[in-house]
Design an enzyme around this catalytic site. Structure first.
Site, PDB file in Angstrom:
ATOM      1  N   ARG A  54      -0.520   0.211  -5.418  1.00  0.00           N
ATOM      2  CA  ARG A  54      -0.202   1.524  -4.867  1.00  0.00           C
ATOM      3  C   ARG A  54       1.305   1.681  -4.748  1.00  0.00           C
ATOM      4  O   ARG A  54       1.972   0.880  -4.088  1.00  0.00           O
ATOM      5  CB  ARG A  54      -0.860   1.665  -3.488  1.00  0.00           C
ATOM      6  CG  ARG A  54      -0.736   3.045  -2.877  1.00  0.00           C
ATOM      7  CD  ARG A  54      -1.382   3.021  -1.514  1.00  0.00           C
ATOM      8  NE  ARG A  54      -1.315   4.328  -0.886  1.00  0.00           N
ATOM      9  CZ  ARG A  54      -1.580   4.526   0.402  1.00  0.00           C
ATOM     10  NH1 ARG A  54      -1.904   3.510   1.167  1.00  0.00           N
ATOM     11  NH2 ARG A  54      -1.510   5.736   0.908  1.00  0.00           N
ATOM     12  N   SER A  58      -0.339   6.594  16.262  1.00  0.00           N
ATOM     13  CA  SER A  58      -1.616   6.067  16.731  1.00  0.00           C
ATOM     14  C   SER A  58      -1.465   4.611  17.168  1.00  0.00           C
ATOM     15  O   SER A  58      -2.030   4.189  18.196  1.00  0.00           O
ATOM     16  CB  SER A  58      -2.660   6.171  15.620  1.00  0.00           C
ATOM     17  OG  SER A  58      -3.864   5.539  15.984  1.00  0.00           O
ATOM     18  N   GLY A 105      -3.430  -4.464   3.736  1.00  0.00           N
ATOM     19  CA  GLY A 105      -2.991  -3.781   4.954  1.00  0.00           C
ATOM     20  C   GLY A 105      -1.580  -3.242   4.872  1.00  0.00           C
ATOM     21  O   GLY A 105      -0.864  -3.200   5.872  1.00  0.00           O
ATOM     22  N   GLU A 106      -1.175  -2.790   3.689  1.00  0.00           N
ATOM     23  CA  GLU A 106       0.203  -2.310   3.492  1.00  0.00           C
ATOM     24  C   GLU A 106       0.540  -1.138   4.409  1.00  0.00           C
ATOM     25  O   GLU A 106       1.614  -1.090   5.016  1.00  0.00           O
ATOM     26  CB  GLU A 106       0.394  -1.896   2.030  1.00  0.00           C
ATOM     27  CG  GLU A 106       1.786  -1.385   1.700  1.00  0.00           C
ATOM     28  CD  GLU A 106       2.747  -2.481   1.274  1.00  0.00           C
ATOM     29  OE1 GLU A 106       3.953  -2.195   1.220  1.00  0.00           O
ATOM     30  OE2 GLU A 106       2.290  -3.599   1.001  1.00  0.00           O
ATOM     31  N   ARG A 118      -0.813  -0.355   7.305  1.00  0.00           N
ATOM     32  CA  ARG A 118      -0.719  -0.816   8.691  1.00  0.00           C
ATOM     33  C   ARG A 118       0.589  -1.553   8.946  1.00  0.00           C
ATOM     34  O   ARG A 118       1.214  -1.398   9.999  1.00  0.00           O
ATOM     35  CB  ARG A 118      -1.908  -1.723   9.018  1.00  0.00           C
ATOM     36  CG  ARG A 118      -3.196  -0.979   9.367  1.00  0.00           C
ATOM     37  CD  ARG A 118      -4.418  -1.873   9.261  1.00  0.00           C
ATOM     38  NE  ARG A 118      -4.839  -2.033   7.875  1.00  0.00           N
ATOM     39  CZ  ARG A 118      -5.626  -3.019   7.449  1.00  0.00           C
ATOM     40  NH1 ARG A 118      -6.047  -3.942   8.291  1.00  0.00           N
ATOM     41  NH2 ARG A 118      -5.979  -3.074   6.190  1.00  0.00           N
ATOM     42  N   ARG A 135     -10.663   2.278  -0.945  1.00  0.00           N
ATOM     43  CA  ARG A 135     -10.177   3.233   0.043  1.00  0.00           C
ATOM     44  C   ARG A 135      -9.647   4.506  -0.608  1.00  0.00           C
ATOM     45  O   ARG A 135      -9.076   5.345   0.054  1.00  0.00           O
ATOM     46  CB  ARG A 135      -9.062   2.591   0.896  1.00  0.00           C
ATOM     47  CG  ARG A 135      -9.566   1.448   1.766  1.00  0.00           C
ATOM     48  CD  ARG A 135      -8.397   0.702   2.409  1.00  0.00           C
ATOM     49  NE  ARG A 135      -8.884  -0.415   3.191  1.00  0.00           N
ATOM     50  CZ  ARG A 135      -8.983  -0.407   4.518  1.00  0.00           C
ATOM     51  NH1 ARG A 135      -8.634   0.654   5.190  1.00  0.00           N
ATOM     52  NH2 ARG A 135      -9.435  -1.467   5.159  1.00  0.00           N
TER      53      ARG A 135
END
Length: 283
Positions: free
Chosen positions: A42, A56, A81-82, A84, A119
């Site tokens: 990505r 959040s 988990g990039e 995050r 995802r």
């Protein structure tokens, strides 16, 4: 839906002696010790979405731990988990919860691809490039890749075909200006000029896939006229043909004999398209 992380990566705990299995627990790891996944397919991350996630995290913390692998020097490399990780940095966190697992470079690449595809985080060109990288670097056949990522072989083939499209078409697909279905239609149009005409029509006139298919059928049914040097259009006619194409956003063709006689052809895709062109001409 593809395969999950656990189906490819073993826990460190699974490799440790019985009675010392502690790696399956969530650990707090300093963000400064975590480097990005070099095989992350990505390329684009929405800044607004990252900011929302950061807000959040400030309120709720990191709910889902990231997945890391430990390097020989004691540092960690991100497996999954990039978003995050990036959002945690924006939120000002110094550490975040993580699962630590063992992973080879090939497994790192596989998991970065699988997680993102599941995802829906990648655009079609990024998916195609990731598939290509897996095939080349892991020396896989398309059938083997299909088994690893849990996708039909035909799906993988369709993505790989996208990499043969002209750069302008790939850019439009990656930017979301055309859909995957539009791209498949364009892949069947080999003539560069007509390919570009259909691409521009899709983008500028917001053609449906069906309308794009009709244009592609016309392009295939109508062989391209090979003009000899002797029969080349004079500059006046050639320039007029280009202006008409731009103004009408349609295929326009001028034919002229040596005596100055000729025809002017304007193509349309449907009755509504005919009315649109007629309105432009009558202005």
């Amino acid at each position: 839906m593809g395969r999950g992380l656990g189906s490819i990566l073993p826990d460190i705990a699974d490799l440790e002696p019985e009675g010392k299995k502690t790696a399956t627990a969530v650990s707090m790891v300093a963000i400064s010790k975590i480097s990005p996944n070099p095989y992350q397919p990505r390329k684009e991350f929405d800044d607004n979405e990252l900011e929302e996630l950061a807000q959040s995290i400030k309120q709720q913390g990191v709910i889902t731990p990231v997945t890391l692998r430990q390097m020989p020097d004691g540092s960690y490399q991100l497996v999954a988990g990039e978003r995050r990780l990036r959002a945690s940095k924006l939120a000002g966190l110094k550490e975040l919860p993580a699962y630590v697992r063992t992973a080879t470079d090939i497994q790192m690449m596989e998991m970065a691809l699988v997680e993102n595809i599941q995802r829906s985080d990648l655009n079609a060109i990024e998916v195609a490039l990731a598939y290509k990288q897996l095939i080349e670097e892991c020396r896989l056949t398309q059938d083997q890749l299909s088994e690893k990522v849990g996708k039909d072989r035909s799906t993988i083939s369709n993505y790989l075909r996208l990499l043969g499209l002209p750069a302008e078409t790939q850019e439009a697909l990656g930017a979301g200006r055309i859909s995957m279905a539009h791209a498949r239609v364009l892949a069947g149009v080999e003539d560069e000029e007509r390919h570009a005409e259909i691409l521009h029509a899709i983008v500028e006139r917001h053609l449906s896939v069906h309308q794009a298919e009709e244009m592609a059928k016309q392009a295939k049914a109508k062989p391209k006229v090979q003009v000899s040097r002797r029969g080349e259009l004079p500059s006046l006619h050639s320039a007029a043909q280009s202006r008409l194409k731009d103004r009408l956003q349609s295929t326009v063709e001028i034919k002229r004999s040596q005596r100055g006689k000729g025809t002017l052809t304007i193509c349309f895709n449907s009755d509504s398209d005919f009315e649109r062109i007629l309105a432009l001409i009558e202005k």
